[in-house]
Design a protein around this motif. Sequence first.
Motif: not given
Length: 399
Positions: A295-305, A348-359
């Motif tokens: 599925g390439g870069d397709t994410l798993p369905p949320p139910r499997a997260w 699934w892959s958040p920025p580090d650190p999580v801030t309003a600017a990085s998001v």
Amino acid sequence: MAEYVVIDDLAGAVDAARLLARGDGPVAVDVERASGFRYSQRAYLVQVFRRDAGLFLFDPPPIGDFTALQAAIGGEEWVLHAASQDLPSLRELSLEPARIFDTELAARLLGHDRVGLGAVVEDTLGIALAKAHSASDWSTRPLPQSWLEYAALDVEHLVDVRDKLFAELVEQGKAEFAAQEFRAVLEREPKAPREEPWRRLSGLHTVRGRKALAIARELWTAREEFAREQDVAPGRLVPDRAIVAAVLADPTSKSALAAVKEFTGRASRSQLDRWWAAIEAGRAATKLPLERTSGGDTLPPPRAWADRNPEADTRLKAARPVVERRAEELRMPTENLLTPELLRRLAWSPPDPVTAASVGEALLTLGARPWQVEETSQGIADAFVGSVQGVLHASETTS
């Protein structure tokens, strides 16, 4: 009923372009295709309306050259309904707007309950449009007058609708939202072709084994090539279900293939040699398709997260209601504020650190518009951080 005349020669198109150039204000544009009948998505009718110029119906195949029309209106704002559907067909004719106003997208941003063209015209102007011919074969010639009336009405009121919607956008403080969305539609790159488009065969999930999948692939490819040659929609030649039925039947001869009662369609018997050759090619194939693709870069369905990436699952469950709540406050569908796919990728892959600017930076990279970032980044960042703190608190409590 008014008598509608279709412009079907270059001289007529040049004359019409000259009149349109002298018109006033935005230009309403619509396209009729023969989807479901023809292989191509080319335009078989282009409708154009401009105040102080009038309404014109163009027949693209015999005209061939739309240079004059592009020169006349290319620098103006074009008003379209669901522009992303019509722009590819217009670009095939070298017709390209400098800027657009999308009445469907505007209605979505404004929170209208109904966003089809007929509904938007009725809601804004109180005029009811008949939508009887939307799925007709527009490659038919000559086009019946009732079809032409339907096509003409698609653009005749569109500029008035645009003005009403624009006033609503200004009133709700969403004019800049709309401008950014319209620009994004105009600048969006076409999707890359699928690596294995044959896997979209309806019913393919019932086919088991790599050899059988190879046969399905060859039959799909043979149908696609013949459909392109004939300019006929593939499903009209041999439906998906017929291809799958032929694969499952596993016929041992050409006559056995002809005897498969589910193998139907206008070309199922007349092109039997073609389909049998495809089956033999599939059986002889040495490069067999995988039963399942990554599925390439397709994410798993949320139910499997919860099992695959529990931290991401927690982040998504924390942020989703925040975005939904903001969408309610703005009176628009959640997917127009921020598509679920963007939120899933961020969770699934958040920025580090999580801030309003990085998001915000991450959202822009994923394709969000600046207004969407402004409306959602702080809330998403707070939800992500809060979800982590909640998990830590829960683990400390249990320990």
